[in-house]
Scaffold this active site. Structure first.
Site, PDB file in Angstrom:
ATOM      1  N   GLU A  91      -6.625  -1.077  -4.338  1.00  0.00           N
ATOM      2  CA  GLU A  91      -6.998   0.313  -4.043  1.00  0.00           C
ATOM      3  C   GLU A  91      -6.575   1.273  -5.143  1.00  0.00           C
ATOM      4  O   GLU A  91      -5.467   1.180  -5.682  1.00  0.00           O
ATOM      5  CB  GLU A  91      -6.351   0.754  -2.720  1.00  0.00           C
ATOM      6  N   GLU A 124     -11.165   1.122  -1.678  1.00  0.00           N
ATOM      7  CA  GLU A 124     -10.312  -0.021  -1.343  1.00  0.00           C
ATOM      8  C   GLU A 124     -11.082  -1.199  -0.757  1.00  0.00           C
ATOM      9  O   GLU A 124     -11.181  -1.329   0.461  1.00  0.00           O
ATOM     10  CB  GLU A 124      -9.160   0.388  -0.422  1.00  0.00           C
ATOM     11  N   HIS A 172     -12.123   5.916   1.702  1.00  0.00           N
ATOM     12  CA  HIS A 172     -12.203   7.172   2.448  1.00  0.00           C
ATOM     13  C   HIS A 172     -11.997   8.363   1.545  1.00  0.00           C
ATOM     14  O   HIS A 172     -11.252   8.295   0.573  1.00  0.00           O
ATOM     15  CB  HIS A 172     -11.142   7.180   3.563  1.00  0.00           C
ATOM     16  N   ASP A 220       0.852  -1.189   0.000  1.00  0.00           N
ATOM     17  CA  ASP A 220       0.000   0.000   0.000  1.00  0.00           C
ATOM     18  C   ASP A 220       0.887   1.239   0.000  1.00  0.00           C
ATOM     19  O   ASP A 220       1.717   1.426   0.896  1.00  0.00           O
ATOM     20  CB  ASP A 220      -0.925  -0.045   1.228  1.00  0.00           C
ATOM     21  N   HIS A 235      -7.464  10.429   5.810  1.00  0.00           N
ATOM     22  CA  HIS A 235      -8.867  10.059   6.032  1.00  0.00           C
ATOM     23  C   HIS A 235      -9.646  11.326   6.351  1.00  0.00           C
ATOM     24  O   HIS A 235      -9.582  11.827   7.459  1.00  0.00           O
ATOM     25  CB  HIS A 235      -9.013   9.056   7.177  1.00  0.00           C
ATOM     26  N   ASP A 255      -3.385   7.445  -2.971  1.00  0.00           N
ATOM     27  CA  ASP A 255      -3.301   6.271  -2.099  1.00  0.00           C
ATOM     28  C   ASP A 255      -3.676   5.075  -2.961  1.00  0.00           C
ATOM     29  O   ASP A 255      -4.770   5.053  -3.547  1.00  0.00           O
ATOM     30  CB  ASP A 255      -4.306   6.509  -0.953  1.00  0.00           C
TER      31      ASP A 255
HETATM   32 MN    MN Z   1      -3.883   2.663   1.031  1.00  0.00          MN
HETATM   33 MN    MN Z   2      -6.610   4.141   1.746  1.00  0.00          MN
END
Ligand code: MN
Ligand code: MN
Length: 299
Positions: free
Chosen positions: A285, A190, A157, A86, A165, A97
């Site tokens: 994601e 995600e 998010h 990630d 977030h 992200d």
């Molecule tokens: Mn992530």
């Molecule tokens: Mn994330």
């Protein structure tokens, strides 16, 4: 709606994040040291002109998220495992992200593929005016139709400047919500998937490797004040790893102050998330920008 300048920075962060994700997908191998993976990802981000928005997460098998190497980590990628990489990149606080699951076990290929299909479904469905609950139902039904289970308490998010977030969550299951998606917003989508035998939720493990600045407070110790200033200046409100304090000083030198900052709640720690059944978890994601017609994938 975002300014032209902000959108360009999101796009640049997205370009870097996707290149780093694909590079890491190609180089992660069984037996590789986890710390090498983290450092390679974070150095590549910097070399490409971005900054890590959070430490590279390398979460293996039943660990769903939030593992990154502590200083001197000896851990390696186990044979036959599945590995969630990630990656977070920011350009001037505008964050992308993105995550991929690398699969070294043929038994889990279908599950890994399912997280990818669920992500693609969500990207296709998300648009201005849709309720987050409708999106969650779609993701859940795609996952369940393939014989797997979504993780109900890990969500996508909304993203804000220097905030990973921000605002709205995007659950991967059906839920009651009257919150809608709007044009001009940025989201990380995600889906997390486990087997039908899994509990379909995660619990907090008792280890933590990722931290974040929380609040300035009246600190008694000068060393603690100094370390907090360093953290605030360098990482702002974004998550960081203890490894990133090596520019500040040796472990022995900062450790007492670091523990003091955690104890006095100037910093917060993110515990690792684990499937309590021990069943494995896959994740895919992307970060998307919502324009008038739907999602524009930035990563
Ligand atoms: Mn992530
Ligand atoms: Mn994330």
């Amino acid at each position: 709606v975002l300014s032209e300048d902000a959108l360009e920075k999101y796009e640049e962060a997205g370009r870097i994040a996707s290149k780093v994700r694909e590079r890491m997908r190609g180089i992660v191998k069984e037996g590789m040291r986890i710390i090498k993976i983290c450092e390679e990802a974070e150095e590549t981000i910097r070399r490409m002109g971005g900054k890590p928005a959070f430490p590279c997460n390398v979460s293996i098998n039943e660990v769903a998220a939030h593992y990154t190497s502590p200083p001197g980590d000896e851990g390696t990628i186990p044979k036959g495992s599945i590995v969630k990489i990630d990656i977070g990149v920011h350009v001037d606080g505008y964050i992308a992200d993105t995550a991929v699951t690398v699969c070294f076990n043929p038994e889990y290929e279908d599950m890994v593929q399912t997280s990818q299909v669920a992500l693609e479904t969500a990207v296709r469905v998300i648009r201005p005016g849709i309720f987050t609950s409708e999106l969650g139902s779609k993701v859940q039904s795609v996952i369940e139709s393939r014989g797997f289970k979504p993780i109900s308490n890990l969500t996508g998010h909304q993203i804000g400047r220097y905030l990973i977030h921000a605002g709205k969550s995007l659950p991967n299951v059906s839920h009651i919500s009257f919150r809608k998606i709007h044009e001009g917003e940025v989201y990380a989508i995600e889906p997390f998937v486990t087997t039908a035998k899994g509990e379909g939720r995660v619990i907090e493990g008792d280890e933590f490797y990722i931290f974040r600045f929380l609040k300035r407070r009246n600190l008694r110790l000068k060393d603690s004040k100094k370390l907090l200033r360093f953290i605030e200046r360098n990482f702002r409100t974004l998550p960081f790893a203890e490894r990133w304090l090596k520019d500040y000083g040796s472990t022995e030198m900062y450790r007492p102050a670091f523990m003091d900052l955690l104890k006095s709640k100037c910093l917060m720690a993110y515990p690792v998330f684990v499937e309590p059944s021990g069943e494995w978890v896959a994740q895919s994601e992307h970060t998307v920008y919502i324009d008038k017609d739907g999602a524009v994938v930035l990563t």
